[in-house]
Motif scaffolding. Structure first.
Motif, PDB file in Angstrom:
ATOM      1  N   PRO A  91      -1.402  -3.102   3.998  1.00  0.00           N
ATOM      2  CA  PRO A  91      -1.085  -3.568   5.349  1.00  0.00           C
ATOM      3  C   PRO A  91      -1.168  -2.441   6.382  1.00  0.00           C
ATOM      4  O   PRO A  91      -0.768  -1.310   6.128  1.00  0.00           O
ATOM      5  N   VAL A  92      -1.713  -2.778   7.543  1.00  0.00           N
ATOM      6  CA  VAL A  92      -1.809  -1.861   8.670  1.00  0.00           C
ATOM      7  C   VAL A  92      -0.973  -2.471   9.791  1.00  0.00           C
ATOM      8  O   VAL A  92      -1.206  -3.620  10.178  1.00  0.00           O
ATOM      9  N   LYS A 135      -5.878 -10.868   6.318  1.00  0.00           N
ATOM     10  CA  LYS A 135      -4.639 -11.613   6.109  1.00  0.00           C
ATOM     11  C   LYS A 135      -3.484 -10.954   6.849  1.00  0.00           C
ATOM     12  O   LYS A 135      -3.513  -9.765   7.150  1.00  0.00           O
ATOM     13  N   THR A 136      -2.455 -11.766   7.117  1.00  0.00           N
ATOM     14  CA  THR A 136      -1.238 -11.275   7.748  1.00  0.00           C
ATOM     15  C   THR A 136      -0.181 -11.089   6.671  1.00  0.00           C
ATOM     16  O   THR A 136       0.039 -11.987   5.856  1.00  0.00           O
ATOM     17  N   ARG A 137       0.450  -9.939   6.660  1.00  0.00           N
ATOM     18  CA  ARG A 137       1.591  -9.686   5.776  1.00  0.00           C
ATOM     19  C   ARG A 137       2.817  -9.656   6.677  1.00  0.00           C
ATOM     20  O   ARG A 137       3.014  -8.708   7.436  1.00  0.00           O
ATOM     21  N   LYS A 140       4.840  -6.686   8.011  1.00  0.00           N
ATOM     22  CA  LYS A 140       4.160  -5.449   7.620  1.00  0.00           C
ATOM     23  C   LYS A 140       2.890  -5.196   8.406  1.00  0.00           C
ATOM     24  O   LYS A 140       2.549  -4.059   8.662  1.00  0.00           O
ATOM     25  N   GLY A 141       2.161  -6.231   8.746  1.00  0.00           N
ATOM     26  CA  GLY A 141       0.935  -6.047   9.517  1.00  0.00           C
ATOM     27  C   GLY A 141      -0.222  -6.855   8.972  1.00  0.00           C
ATOM     28  O   GLY A 141      -0.042  -7.876   8.303  1.00  0.00           O
ATOM     29  N   TYR A 142      -1.422  -6.366   9.233  1.00  0.00           N
ATOM     30  CA  TYR A 142      -2.646  -7.038   8.807  1.00  0.00           C
ATOM     31  C   TYR A 142      -3.279  -6.247   7.667  1.00  0.00           C
ATOM     32  O   TYR A 142      -3.168  -5.031   7.600  1.00  0.00           O
ATOM     33  N   VAL A 143      -3.970  -6.981   6.792  1.00  0.00           N
ATOM     34  CA  VAL A 143      -4.589  -6.336   5.641  1.00  0.00           C
ATOM     35  C   VAL A 143      -5.995  -6.893   5.442  1.00  0.00           C
ATOM     36  O   VAL A 143      -6.231  -8.084   5.627  1.00  0.00           O
ATOM     37  N   LEU A 144      -6.922  -6.008   5.099  1.00  0.00           N
ATOM     38  CA  LEU A 144      -8.270  -6.421   4.715  1.00  0.00           C
ATOM     39  C   LEU A 144      -8.234  -6.612   3.205  1.00  0.00           C
ATOM     40  O   LEU A 144      -8.129  -5.646   2.455  1.00  0.00           O
TER      41      LEU A 144
END
Length: 153
Positions: A91-92, A135-137, A140-144
């Motif tokens: 997650p970013v 995707k959204t976590r 936590k943020g967004y993840v590829l």
């Protein structure tokens, strides 16, 4: 204040993320010799990604849609994809994305990241409402996501 040599003005109430981005922008203008983090070499970064119908070359900054040649990514969408691809499956945070996008432009604020993610999903995902790649976590943020077999470096 701006007429008396101020570089910027922030009106209360303000978001701390926006204040930080504006401070960094002033520092970049004041010290242009300092290179942003994004310009440093990263050996762990994949050279290319395959996401569904998209082939993305991160080194040359080109994204090609194999099924529809008329679709393309804007520079902001590609920058977001690049940020997410630096740490795939991790997650970013929105703040990190905003910080990195702020290195390119001072025009981004907190919710612009969400809109940018939505625009990128609409182009890359087959079904943007059920994303497989971006995707959204929650919290936590967004993840590829490159674990689903279809997306791979």
């Amino acid at each position: 204040g701006l007429e008396t040599a101020a570089d910027d003005n922030v009106v209360k109430p303000f978001e701390p993320i926006e204040l930080t981005a504006r401070i960094k922008a002033v520092l970049r203008r004041t010290y242009p010799s300092l290179k942003p983090e994004r310009e440093t070499e990263r050996e762990h970064e994949p050279a290319a990604l395959k996401l569904g119908d998209w082939s993305i070359d991160l080194k040359s900054r080109r994204a090609v849609c194999l099924s529809d040649a008329t679709r393309s990514l804007t520079s902001a969408e590609f920058a977001l994809l690049e940020i997410l691809a630096e740490t795939p499956n991790t997650p970013v945070t929105r703040a990190h994305i905003l910080d990195r996008l702020g290195a390119e432009s001072d025009r981004y604020i907190d919710r612009n990241v969400d809109v940018l993610v939505l625009r990128l999903r609409r182009k890359i995902e087959r079904n943007p409402d059920l994303p497989r790649h971006i995707k959204t976590r929650r919290g936590k943020g967004y993840v590829l996501d490159t674990d689903d077999g279809e997306a791979r470096p």
